[in-house]
Enzyme design. Structure first.
Site, PDB file in Angstrom:
ATOM      1  N   ALA A  66      25.601 -31.209  21.333  1.00  0.00           N
ATOM      2  CA  ALA A  66      24.581 -30.512  22.115  1.00  0.00           C
ATOM      3  C   ALA A  66      23.834 -29.586  21.163  1.00  0.00           C
ATOM      4  CB  ALA A  66      25.258 -29.718  23.223  1.00  0.00           C
ATOM      5  N   GLY A 111      29.022 -33.263  21.934  1.00  0.00           N
ATOM      6  CA  GLY A 111      28.305 -34.088  22.911  1.00  0.00           C
ATOM      7  C   GLY A 111      27.971 -35.466  22.369  1.00  0.00           C
ATOM      8  N   GLU A 114      31.041 -37.401  22.950  1.00  0.00           N
ATOM      9  CA  GLU A 114      31.109 -37.649  24.397  1.00  0.00           C
ATOM     10  C   GLU A 114      30.106 -38.719  24.824  1.00  0.00           C
ATOM     11  OE1 GLU A 114      30.700 -33.273  25.144  1.00  0.00           O
ATOM     12  OE2 GLU A 114      32.187 -33.720  26.703  1.00  0.00           O
ATOM     13  N   GLU A 134      33.916 -28.264  19.884  1.00  0.00           N
ATOM     14  CA  GLU A 134      33.448 -27.209  20.799  1.00  0.00           C
ATOM     15  C   GLU A 134      34.307 -25.957  20.733  1.00  0.00           C
ATOM     16  OE1 GLU A 134      33.851 -30.402  21.589  1.00  0.00           O
ATOM     17  OE2 GLU A 134      32.100 -31.117  22.695  1.00  0.00           O
TER      18      GLU A 134
HETATM   19  N1  COA Z   1      22.716 -28.167  17.356  1.00  0.00           N
HETATM   20  C1  COA Z   1      21.578 -27.706  16.819  1.00  0.00           C
HETATM   21  N2  COA Z   1      21.216 -27.934  15.557  1.00  0.00           N
HETATM   22  C2  COA Z   1      22.041 -28.680  14.809  1.00  0.00           C
HETATM   23  C3  COA Z   1      23.251 -29.196  15.309  1.00  0.00           C
HETATM   24  C4  COA Z   1      23.578 -28.914  16.648  1.00  0.00           C
HETATM   25  N3  COA Z   1      24.686 -29.382  17.222  1.00  0.00           N
HETATM   26  N4  COA Z   1      23.876 -29.890  14.309  1.00  0.00           N
HETATM   27  C5  COA Z   1      23.074 -29.802  13.236  1.00  0.00           C
HETATM   28  N5  COA Z   1      21.961 -29.087  13.541  1.00  0.00           N
HETATM   29  C6  COA Z   1      20.831 -28.745  12.681  1.00  0.00           C
HETATM   30  C7  COA Z   1      21.182 -27.656  11.676  1.00  0.00           C
HETATM   31  O1  COA Z   1      21.051 -26.386  12.279  1.00  0.00           O
HETATM   32  C8  COA Z   1      20.150 -27.919  10.611  1.00  0.00           C
HETATM   33  O2  COA Z   1      18.905 -27.434  11.064  1.00  0.00           O
HETATM   34  P1  COA Z   1      17.976 -26.527  10.047  1.00  0.00           P
HETATM   35  O3  COA Z   1      17.694 -27.451   8.882  1.00  0.00           O
HETATM   36  O4  COA Z   1      16.769 -26.221  10.862  1.00  0.00           O
HETATM   37  O5  COA Z   1      18.807 -25.363   9.670  1.00  0.00           O
HETATM   38  C9  COA Z   1      20.045 -29.448  10.597  1.00  0.00           C
HETATM   39  O6  COA Z   1      20.520 -29.869  11.873  1.00  0.00           O
HETATM   40  C10 COA Z   1      20.872 -30.091   9.516  1.00  0.00           C
HETATM   41  O7  COA Z   1      22.223 -29.671   9.670  1.00  0.00           O
HETATM   42  P2  COA Z   1      23.084 -28.959   8.506  1.00  0.00           P
HETATM   43  O8  COA Z   1      24.135 -28.131   9.150  1.00  0.00           O
HETATM   44  O9  COA Z   1      22.164 -28.271   7.553  1.00  0.00           O
HETATM   45  O10 COA Z   1      23.704 -30.238   7.804  1.00  0.00           O
HETATM   46  P3  COA Z   1      25.082 -30.284   6.985  1.00  0.00           P
HETATM   47  O11 COA Z   1      25.097 -31.606   6.312  1.00  0.00           O
HETATM   48  O12 COA Z   1      25.262 -29.079   6.155  1.00  0.00           O
HETATM   49  O13 COA Z   1      26.229 -30.271   8.115  1.00  0.00           O
HETATM   50  C11 COA Z   1      27.261 -30.909  10.208  1.00  0.00           C
HETATM   51  C12 COA Z   1      26.322 -31.317   9.049  1.00  0.00           C
HETATM   52  C13 COA Z   1      27.156 -31.986  11.278  1.00  0.00           C
HETATM   53  C14 COA Z   1      28.701 -30.804   9.689  1.00  0.00           C
HETATM   54  C15 COA Z   1      26.811 -29.546  10.774  1.00  0.00           C
HETATM   55  O14 COA Z   1      25.414 -29.628  11.061  1.00  0.00           O
HETATM   56  C16 COA Z   1      27.514 -29.132  12.036  1.00  0.00           C
HETATM   57  O15 COA Z   1      28.661 -28.704  12.003  1.00  0.00           O
HETATM   58  N6  COA Z   1      26.814 -29.230  13.206  1.00  0.00           N
HETATM   59  C17 COA Z   1      27.314 -28.750  14.461  1.00  0.00           C
HETATM   60  C18 COA Z   1      28.350 -29.676  15.039  1.00  0.00           C
HETATM   61  C19 COA Z   1      28.919 -29.136  16.327  1.00  0.00           C
HETATM   62  O16 COA Z   1      29.591 -28.130  16.372  1.00  0.00           O
HETATM   63  N7  COA Z   1      28.620 -29.853  17.417  1.00  0.00           N
HETATM   64  C20 COA Z   1      29.162 -29.532  18.703  1.00  0.00           C
HETATM   65  C21 COA Z   1      28.235 -28.703  19.468  1.00  0.00           C
HETATM   66  S1  COA Z   1      28.937 -28.281  21.046  1.00  0.00           S
END
Ligand code: COA
Length: 257
Positions: A66, A111, A114, A134
Site C-alpha cells: 500500500a 498489499g 496480498e 506491515e
Molecule cells: N509506499 C509508498 N512509496 C513507496 C513504497 C510504498 N509501499 N515502496 C517504495 N516506495 C517508493 C519510495 O518511497 C521511493 O520513492 P522516492 O524515490 O520518491 O523516495 C521509491 O518508491 C523507490 O523506493 P526505494 O525505497 O528508494 O527503493 P529501494 O530499492 O531502496 O528499496 C524496498 C525497495 C521495496 C525494499 C523499499 O522501497 C521498501 O521497503 N518499501 C516499503 C515496503 C513496505 O513496507 N510495504 C508494506 C506497506 S504496508
C-alpha cells in the site's frame, strides 16, 4: 479502457494487466485501487477477456505494498474504511469468474503480497521477493493477508512471516506453495501466457465453477458448493461436447454454454 496507473493489453483472450507506477515501485495508492476496481468491473463484463495476467511494471517490483505516503493522516475510522475497501477489491479479484494469474516480477510486499494472494495462481521471477512487513509500521496485513496467507502456507509459517516481516525469495516461495513456478525474469510473461492459454482452451463454465468452489474450500459451504457447481457443469453443452469428444477420440471444442 484508459487508466493513469494501469496498462492493459488484450490479445488471444488474455488480458495483461500491469500496475504501472514504477517510480513508486507500483505501490497501491487510492487511485490505483479505484482503477483496479473499475478494471475488474470491465473484466467481469467483457466476453473477449478469457483470462487475466496481473503484473507490475519494471524489473524491480510487482507491488511494494500500500502507498505508505497516504498513511500519515490515518486514524481508527479511516483505517477501518481502508482495510474494508482493500478487502472488497481483493474479493472482487478472487471471485472473478475468469482465471487470474499473478506474474510476480519483483517485490511483492505488504498489499502487493496480498494482491498476489487474491489471484487464483502465482508464478514468480527469480528476482521476486515476498513479505508482509506491515508490523514494522505498527499495523497488520489489512487486505485479506492474515486469512489468505494462512490458508495457503499454513498457520505456523504465515504467523512467522507476519511477525518477523522477513522477506522470502522466489525459490523459498515456491517451496512453501506461495509460488506455483519460478522462471528467469526474461521468461516470466511468456510462461504466464503459456499457462493461461492452456487454461482458457478448457470449458469456460467448468473453469468458473472450479474457481468458485475452490474459493469456498475450508468454509461451511465448500462441499455443498462442489455439488451445486458439478451439477451446473453437467447441464452445459460443453459437458456433452467434452464427453462426446473423448469417446470419439478428438479434441473438444467448447463454447462456454
Ligand atoms: N509506499 C509508498 N512509496 C513507496 C513504497 C510504498 N509501499 N515502496 C517504495 N516506495 C517508493 C519510495 O518511497 C521511493 O520513492 P522516492 O524515490 O520518491 O523516495 C521509491 O518508491 C523507490 O523506493 P526505494 O525505497 O528508494 O527503493 P529501494 O530499492 O531502496 O528499496 C524496498 C525497495 C521495496 C525494499 C523499499 O522501497 C521498501 O521497503 N518499501 C516499503 C515496503 C513496505 O513496507 N510495504 C508494506 C506497506 S504496508
Amino acid at each position: 479502457m484508459n487508466f493513469s496507473n494501469l496498462k492493459t493489453e488484450l490479445s488471444e483472450g488474455i488480458l495483461i494487466l500491469t500496475i504501472a507506477r514504477p517510480e513508486k515501485l507500483n505501490a497501491l495508492n487510492q487511485q490505483t485501487m479505484d482503477e483496479l476496481n473499475s478494471c475488474f468491473d470491465w473484466i467481469y463484463s467483457n466476453p473477449e477477456i478469457k483470462g487475466i495476467i496481473l503484473t507490475g511494471e519494471g524489473e524491480k517490483a510487482f507491488v511494494a505494498g500500500a502507498d505508505i505516503s497516504e498513511f500519515l493522516q490515518m486514524d481508527g475510522e479511516v483505517g477501518r474504511h481502508l482495510s474494508q475497501k482493500g478487502q472488497d477489491l481483493f474479493f472482487k479479484i478472487e471471485n472473478c469468474p475468469k482465471p487470474v494469474l499473478a506474474a510476480v516480477n519483483g517485490f511483492a510486499l505488504g498489499g502487493g503480497c496480498e494482491l498476489a494472494l487474491a489471484c487464483h495462481m502465482r508464478i514468480a521471477s527469480e528476482n521476486a521477493f515476498f513479505a508482509q512487513p506491515e508490523i514494522n509500521l505498527g499495523i497488520i496485513p489489512g487486505y485479506g493477508g492474515t486469512q489468505r496467507l494462512t490458508a495457503l502456507i499454513g498457520k505456523g509459517r504465515a504467523i512467522e512471516l507476519m511477525l518477523t516481516s522477513d522477506k522470502i525469495d522466489a525459490s523459498t516461495a515456491f517451496s512453501i506453495g506461495l509460488a506455483n513456478h519460478v522462471y528467469p525474469f526474461s521468461d516470466l510473461l511468456t510462461k504466464a501466457k503459456e499457462l493461461m492459454l492452456k487454461i482458457i482452451t478448457k470449458p469456460p463454465v467448468a473453469i468458473t465453477m472450479i474457481i468458485n468452489a475452490a474459493n469456498k474450500a475450508g468454509s461451511a459451504e465448500g462441499y455443498a458448493s462442489e455439488v451445486t457447481n458439478f451439477s451446473k457443469c453437467t447441464a452445459t453443452e460443453d459437458f456433452r461436447e467434452g464427453v462426446t469428444a473423448f469417446l470419439e477420440k478428438r479434441k473438444g471444442v467448447f463454447k462456454g454454454k
